[in-house]
Design an enzyme around this catalytic site. Structure first.
Site, short mmCIF file in Angstrom:
data_model
loop_
_atom_site.label_atom_id
_atom_site.label_comp_id
_atom_site.label_asym_id
_atom_site.label_seq_id
_atom_site.Cartn_x
_atom_site.Cartn_y
_atom_site.Cartn_z
CG ASP A 75 18.16 104.69 8.40
OD1 ASP A 75 17.58 104.04 7.65
OD2 ASP A 75 19.16 105.07 8.40
CB SER A 97 23.34 106.62 2.39
OG SER A 97 22.14 106.23 1.96
CG HIS A 155 18.79 107.36 5.81
ND1 HIS A 155 19.58 106.46 6.02
CD2 HIS A 155 19.04 107.95 4.47
CE1 HIS A 155 20.44 106.17 4.74
NE2 HIS A 155 20.37 107.21 3.69
#
Length: 311
Positions: free
Chosen positions: A249, A155, A279
């Site tokens: 996502d 991320s 995610h």
């Protein structure tokens, strides 16, 4: 509207529900201090412990202005490669404890030394503070380790790993590979997964706009490649790259876009999208079959990159 009832299986829904019970979808409406408290509690609830044979040491990298906390993981069968790991958390959450078990398992399964970096967080420290810290960590690793370095992050951490690769690609000592896990790389938010999965479970476009604003303090940083690696005009000489994204996502399209840019510049990149995952699924690797399989792909890819084997 995307029908997540057909895309996401029962195990993944159970993971989503468990996550939401600790970290509700409206958490970004809370204060930063409250968000961190909620996030840290969630991470503790999902903590899976250390695998056997992993030794852990918490230390710090000294810079002229501050110390950067790090945590070093080593296994008995340690190979001569160091993985620098940059954690996720929207640039405002997380630290050494949030991804502690992930790093320990990555060490155990690859045999590599793993160094987790506790970079400074916004809003107390606006961009480029986090980038400066991971750059300092990379420079520290190149001066204290004689063996190759692989960058890895999920991320926000994937964003930082890519930014380091771009910044160091012409250095005498540069990464031999990068593993980017559902990274946010600054792609076009008007199309692709940004539109198709704008309201995905676990991460929405509203979340992304919040994190972008708070990371920069609302400043327009268009074209800043240390903020958005996809804004770079030159993708040459980057290290071999593996990108793994989640289908459900909004950031998924960044994986394909980044891969295409690297290949077009004559480099090597591989992108794999995990069907039906969301995610943050790394935290569900012990309760979701798809996440477990993906974590195996990730560790195998890191191992291959660390050995100089292009998949």
């Amino acid at each position: 509207m995307t029908d997540y009832r057909t895309l996401i299986d029962a195990e993944t829904w159970a993971f989503i529900d468990r996550t939401n019970s600790y970290y509700p979808p409206d958490t970004i409406d809370y204060t930063i201090a409250q968000q961190r408290e909620i996030y840290d509690r969630m991470c503790r609830e999902f903590f899976a412990g250390y695998p056997d044979g992993v030794a852990v040491e918490t230390s710090a990298i000294a810079t002229p202005t501050h110390d950067i906390p790090i945590r070093i993981y080593r296994s008995a069968s340690q190979a001569e490669t160091t993985v620098l790991y940059f954690h996720g958390g929207g640039f405002i959450l997380g630290g050494l404890d949030s991804h502690d078990d992930v790093c320990a398992e990555l060490c155990a399964r690859t045999g590599f030394e793993v160094v987790s970096v506790d970079y400074r967080l916004a809003p107390e420290h606006l961009h480029p503070a986090a980038f400066d810290d991971v750059m300092s960590a990379f420079e520290w690793a190149t001066t204290t380790r004689s063996h190759p370095i692989v960058l890895c992050g999920d991320s926000a951490g994937g964003n930082l790993a890519a930014a380091v690769s771009h910044a160091t690609r012409h250095h005498a000592k540069r990464p031999i590979g990068q593993m980017l896990i559902y990274p946010g790389l600054g792609g076009d938010r008007s199309k692709g997964s940004y539109v198709r999965h704008a309201e995905a479970p676990m991460l929405t476009m509203r979340d992304l706009e919040f994190y972008k604003y708070i990371r920069t303090g609302g400043q327009d940083r268009s074209g800043d490649t240390t903020l958005a690696p996809l804004a770079d005009s030159d993708f040459s000489n980057l290290p071999p790259t593996v990108l793994i994204t989640a289908e459900c996502d909004p950031l998924s399209s960044d994986g394909a876009a980044y891969r295409d840019r690297v290949i077009a510049a004559g480099g090597w990149a591989y992108w794999f999208e995990e069907a039906g995952l969301v995610h943050g699924y790394l935290r569900g690797r012990h309760m979701v079959g798809r996440a477990r399989a993906s974590f195996t792909r990730i560790t195998e890819a890191v191992s291959a990159l660390g050995q100089g084997i292009w998949l």
